[in-house]
Design a protein around this motif. Sequence first.
Motif, PDB file in Angstrom:
ATOM      1  N   ARG A  86       0.681  -1.182   0.009  1.00 59.55           N
ATOM      2  CA  ARG A  86       0.149   0.072   0.064  1.00 59.55           C
ATOM      3  C   ARG A  86       1.072   1.309  -0.001  1.00 59.55           C
ATOM      4  NH1 ARG A  86      -5.064   1.972   1.221  1.00 59.55           N
ATOM      5  NH2 ARG A  86      -5.129   3.874   2.199  1.00 59.55           N
ATOM      6  N   GLY A  87       0.454   2.058  -0.881  1.00 59.19           N
ATOM      7  CA  GLY A  87       0.915   3.635  -0.648  1.00 59.19           C
ATOM      8  C   GLY A  87       2.387   3.796  -1.487  1.00 59.19           C
ATOM      9  N   ARG A  88       2.706   2.711  -1.972  1.00 61.99           N
ATOM     10  CA  ARG A  88       4.150   2.996  -2.794  1.00 61.99           C
ATOM     11  C   ARG A  88       4.031   2.785  -4.414  1.00 61.99           C
ATOM     12  NH1 ARG A  88       8.479   4.800   0.105  1.00 61.99           N
ATOM     13  NH2 ARG A  88       8.459   3.980   2.081  1.00 61.99           N
ATOM     14  N   SER A  89       2.853   2.722  -4.908  1.00 55.65           N
ATOM     15  CA  SER A  89       2.552   2.395  -6.166  1.00 55.65           C
ATOM     16  C   SER A  89       1.905   3.338  -6.906  1.00 55.65           C
ATOM     17  CB  SER A  89       2.013   0.963  -6.563  1.00 55.65           C
ATOM     18  OG  SER A  89       1.696   0.616  -7.865  1.00 55.65           O
ATOM     19  N   ILE A  90       2.496   4.127  -7.760  1.00 60.28           N
ATOM     20  CA  ILE A  90       1.743   4.937  -8.649  1.00 60.28           C
ATOM     21  C   ILE A  90       1.085   4.398  -9.790  1.00 60.28           C
ATOM     22  CG2 ILE A  90       2.063   7.077  -9.954  1.00 60.28           C
ATOM     23  CD1 ILE A  90       4.661   7.711  -8.761  1.00 60.28           C
ATOM     24  N   ASN A  91      -0.161   4.723  -9.835  1.00 55.52           N
ATOM     25  CA  ASN A  91      -1.090   4.077 -11.150  1.00 55.52           C
ATOM     26  C   ASN A  91      -0.253   4.203 -12.137  1.00 55.52           C
ATOM     27  OD1 ASN A  91      -3.163   3.894  -9.107  1.00 55.52           O
ATOM     28  ND2 ASN A  91      -4.791   4.283 -10.867  1.00 55.52           N
ATOM     29  N   LEU A  92      -0.537   3.172 -13.099  1.00 51.11           N
ATOM     30  CA  LEU A  92       0.046   3.257 -14.598  1.00 51.11           C
ATOM     31  C   LEU A  92      -0.711   3.784 -15.659  1.00 51.11           C
ATOM     32  CD1 LEU A  92       1.056  -0.594 -14.450  1.00 51.11           C
ATOM     33  CD2 LEU A  92       2.588   1.105 -14.163  1.00 51.11           C
ATOM     34  N   ASN A 105      -4.198   5.081 -20.827  1.00 52.03           N
ATOM     35  CA  ASN A 105      -4.970   4.315 -20.144  1.00 52.03           C
ATOM     36  C   ASN A 105      -4.494   4.008 -18.653  1.00 52.03           C
ATOM     37  OD1 ASN A 105      -6.566   2.938 -22.561  1.00 52.03           O
ATOM     38  ND2 ASN A 105      -4.280   2.879 -23.187  1.00 52.03           N
ATOM     39  N   SER A 106      -5.322   4.490 -17.673  1.00 51.97           N
ATOM     40  CA  SER A 106      -5.097   4.204 -16.298  1.00 51.97           C
ATOM     41  C   SER A 106      -5.452   2.943 -16.000  1.00 51.97           C
ATOM     42  CB  SER A 106      -6.154   5.402 -15.435  1.00 51.97           C
ATOM     43  OG  SER A 106      -5.775   4.852 -14.325  1.00 51.97           O
ATOM     44  N   ILE A 107      -4.341   2.352 -15.623  1.00 52.31           N
ATOM     45  CA  ILE A 107      -4.448   0.875 -15.045  1.00 52.31           C
ATOM     46  C   ILE A 107      -3.869   0.792 -13.745  1.00 52.31           C
ATOM     47  CG2 ILE A 107      -3.564  -1.605 -15.708  1.00 52.31           C
ATOM     48  CD1 ILE A 107      -3.796  -0.770 -18.486  1.00 52.31           C
ATOM     49  N   SER A 108      -4.546  -0.223 -12.757  1.00 55.71           N
ATOM     50  CA  SER A 108      -4.098  -0.485 -11.719  1.00 55.71           C
ATOM     51  C   SER A 108      -2.683  -1.084 -11.968  1.00 55.71           C
ATOM     52  CB  SER A 108      -4.971  -1.348 -10.777  1.00 55.71           C
ATOM     53  OG  SER A 108      -4.234  -2.064  -9.785  1.00 55.71           O
TER      54      SER A 108
END
Length: 452
Positions: A54-60, A112-115
């Motif tokens: 959690r909290g470390r990953s910027i959306n792609l 494209n916004s992807i998790s």
Amino acid sequence: MARDGAGRGPGGERVAVVGAGLAGCLLAVLLGRRGVPVTVYERRPDPRVAGAERGRSINLAVSARGLAALEQVGLRDHALKRALPMHGRMVHPLGAAPNFQPYSADGERAINSISRAELNRSLLDAAEATPGVTLRFSQRVTGVDAREGVLLLEGADGGTVTEPADVVLAGDGAYSAVRTSLGLDVDADFLEHGYKELTVPARNGDFALDPDALHIWPRGTSMMIALPNLDRSFTCTLFWPKPDFDALDTPERVAAHFAEHYPDVAGLMPDLAADYARNPVGSLVTVRCWPWARYGDGALAALVGDAAHAIVPFFGQGANCAFEDCIEIDRCLDEAGGHWPRALSLYQERRKANTDAIAEMALDNFVEMRDRVSSPVYRARQAATHALERRLAGRYVSRYELVSFSTVPYAEIPARIRRQNRILGAAALTGAAALALAARALRPALRRRGGR
């Protein structure tokens, strides 16, 4: 290097991929499909079971390059079904109404916004389903001994254990343990800015902001962005100078700061103070390394993705660029007839200039996003650029279009933009000179006409 035995590639190599992130998984699938048995080592537990960090990953923001790579392993359509297209930027200036700035001249192209976590799960599933690919989780690789041909792993007792490997492909991130162990020449350039993630939840079951845009709150030396998610929330990311994060050390100060600087979104974050306190501040680093490959008597080792060339996220190209690395390794293996030393030599030679180029463009785009996008002059220039793209279709193409909506090598883009601008400048000067000559030629006739 290759020895007899089972579980080897066509040339007898034992291939290890370090890191089961996006690049590591894609690379494992590509190699497995070549008939190369691969073992993937990942320090984390299986995120499909344990959940994402959690909290470390910027959306792609996956665009043309990433989609082209996913197409190679049959995941393009699957990824797009789980993505939200963003056709432009929604810029939120302080004290003014938001304005939408389309990414393409025709308004049709979208990133494209992807998790990140969801795409990683899909790639893990694909790797697990590929014959010859073995996934091993909770395995912390601490380095590689290329002379002896072994991976170094942290043992259960905290000591070091070794496992044989003939080819090691390290996709273990910007702080790569494999890269450190190889003693390669590395330049790590940290921004004074850090990042922290927040959330805008769904509001009455719907998006609280326009989901067709990447939202930007430019504030000169800092900014916040927001990308939409399938659950109708937005992942927001603050990019601030690191001391600014520490200054907001109470819920009251957090609330007051956002009410002052982000007034149109502060009321959409009911868990703002708790999110701000809970989520860590991450660092933003550009890594430049050379060489990317080290050839020992016992093993070959090469870096992939962020381990070789971490970039800041402001062009949305980190994952796209890493995916291109994987495709290039696969292509070079074809050209080299499966000969790993030759393939890895080709790979690093071809990719280095491209990754240096996108690293510089990403840094420049940070300045654009946090400062320039709110300027009326910038908006006028963008409108003129789009008008030129429509009028000179295929002959004049913006930098953004070339980076995000094409697979033109990154290294070719700056020169192409300079060439376009020179031609355009010459044409403008030629046009101005022609007008001046025509005006001089018409002066006598105009004077005669005035005399009558």
